[in-house]
Design an enzyme around this catalytic site. Structure first.
Site, mmCIF file in Angstrom:
data_model
loop_
_atom_site.group_PDB
_atom_site.id
_atom_site.type_symbol
_atom_site.label_atom_id
_atom_site.label_comp_id
_atom_site.label_asym_id
_atom_site.label_seq_id
_atom_site.Cartn_x
_atom_site.Cartn_y
_atom_site.Cartn_z
ATOM 1 N N GLN A 159 73.609 124.167 28.007
ATOM 2 C CA GLN A 159 72.445 124.114 28.901
ATOM 3 C C GLN A 159 72.857 124.446 30.341
ATOM 4 O O GLN A 159 72.545 123.727 31.293
ATOM 5 C CB GLN A 159 71.791 122.743 28.824
ATOM 6 C CG GLN A 159 70.966 122.530 27.572
ATOM 7 C CD GLN A 159 69.729 123.408 27.535
ATOM 8 O OE1 GLN A 159 69.148 123.743 28.569
ATOM 9 N NE2 GLN A 159 69.313 123.794 26.335
ATOM 10 N N SER A 160 73.531 125.563 30.507
ATOM 11 C CA SER A 160 74.048 125.956 31.817
ATOM 12 C C SER A 160 72.946 126.488 32.725
ATOM 13 O O SER A 160 72.297 127.493 32.409
ATOM 14 C CB SER A 160 75.127 127.026 31.640
ATOM 15 O OG SER A 160 75.473 127.609 32.878
ATOM 16 N N ASN A 161 72.750 125.837 33.871
ATOM 17 C CA ASN A 161 71.827 126.353 34.881
ATOM 18 C C ASN A 161 72.379 127.632 35.504
ATOM 19 O O ASN A 161 71.629 128.550 35.842
ATOM 20 C CB ASN A 161 71.616 125.312 35.982
ATOM 21 C CG ASN A 161 71.008 124.034 35.459
ATOM 22 O OD1 ASN A 161 69.990 124.051 34.789
ATOM 23 N ND2 ASN A 161 71.643 122.908 35.754
#
Length: 337
Positions: free
Chosen positions: A75-77
């Site tokens: 869930q990398s921004n």
């Protein structure tokens, strides 16, 4: 600090707002709380990586790149904003996602940021937790070179000397806003992980002799490792800018890593409380991985008296609320609400 000497693109919505939080200030009974809204930078729902990408993508263009490679957790921004920047500039984008959390929940694996990565047209490949992600990116880069492409590698979080320039600039921007409204800032607090945001802020604040201490709340590494990571990058960034690296003294780099919980990306009770407080008192969405834990640290420290009544404390919101949709079970809300 003449940042116009460095290549830069302009796609962020700047300056981001600096807003008071009167209801939370009253509820917590401590300092006067303000929020710097870097969740409003505009690129694919915004976030702190957009500032870094203005410099990184300009460097990629100068190097004649046609393909971007980067990496992050599932869930990398950072991955989401990088894929959006690449789409905006007509570049291919390859994202390597490390499975740092052992989760088979479809919301986490395919929703939230991952959904947006795909919508922006990126190619996604996954790696098991503990992989050498830098080596994996270099291996992919060589494959792309062999295919006639010109790849450009952006490190995790966009956190190198080029990316950190975005937060040197943010420090200048924040000081301008504070000066324009005669606001004396006593503390600047934010979530810290890949180091580029804190390194840039510390360097910017020290370079301006602002007197504003930067307080990082760690979400991943132990205190000693996090502080050393930030300090080293701040010094490298100073050298990159042509400044004396001693402009940043070691004691100016502070990271409180007491709020990580069981590990990176794993929910904590204090994070859940912090996200709900911000949502229900100020109508602002935090995220479960970074800003939720960062603000949880600030709330706890206020309750312990670390930040005093009457002081002005700015919380830097680094974005990431899209990740809320990857953690639907963390907040204990009824499904029919």
């Amino acid at each position: 600090m003449h940042l116009s000497r460095f290549p830069r693109l302009h796609f962020a919505h700047l300056p981001t707002p600096l807003e008071p939080m009167p209801r939370l200030s009253e509820a917590l009974g401590g300092p006067n709380l303000w929020i710097k809204r870097d969740d409003c930078t505009g690129l694919s729902t915004g976030g702190n990586k957009t500032r870094k990408l203005e410099f990184l993508m300009a460097d990629a263009q100068q190097n004649k790149a046609d393909t971007i490679i980067t990496q992050g957790a599932t869930q990398s921004n950072h991955a989401r904003q990088t894929t959006a920047a690449a789409a905006k500039l007509g570049m291919e984008c390859h994202v390597l996602l490390e499975e740092q959390i052992d989760s088979q929940d479809d919301s986490y694996v395919y929703g939230g940021n991952v959904l947006l990565d795909r919508l922006h047209g990126s190619t996604i490949s996954r790696r098991p937790g503990g992989s050498d992600m830098d080596a994996a990116m270099e291996e992919l880069a060589q494959q792309l070179r062999d295919d006639g492409k010109t790849p450009y590698i952006i490190p995790s979080g966009g956190s190198n000397e080029i990316g950190a320039l975005g937060y040197v600039n943010a420090a200048i921007e924040l000081m301008t806003q504070a000066n324009d409204r005669s606001l004396r800032i006593d503390h600047l607090v934010h979530a810290t992980s890949s180091a580029g945001t804190q390194a840039g802020l510390v360097l910017g604040m020290e370079g301006m002799n602002s007197g504003i201490p930067v307080y990082g709340v760690g979400v991943n590494l132990p205190k000693a490792k996090q502080e050393e990571k930030v300090y080293n990058l701040a010094q490298r960034t100073a050298e990159f800018m042509g400044l004396n690296p001693d402009i940043v003294q070691r004691e100016k780099v502070v990271a409180n890593c007491d709020y990580v919980g069981e590990g990176y990306g794993l929910p904590t009770d204090s994070m859940v409380e912090a996200v709900k407080l911000m949502a229900q008192y100020e109508g602002i969405l935090l995220d479960p991985v970074y800003t939720g834990k960062g603000f949880a640290g600030l709330v706890d420290l206020i309750r312990k008296g670390h930040f005093k009544k009457g002081e002005n404390v700015v919380f830097l919101h680094t974005g990431g609320s899209v990740a809320l949709f990857g953690y639907p079970n963390a907040f204990g809300l009824p499904a029919n609400v």
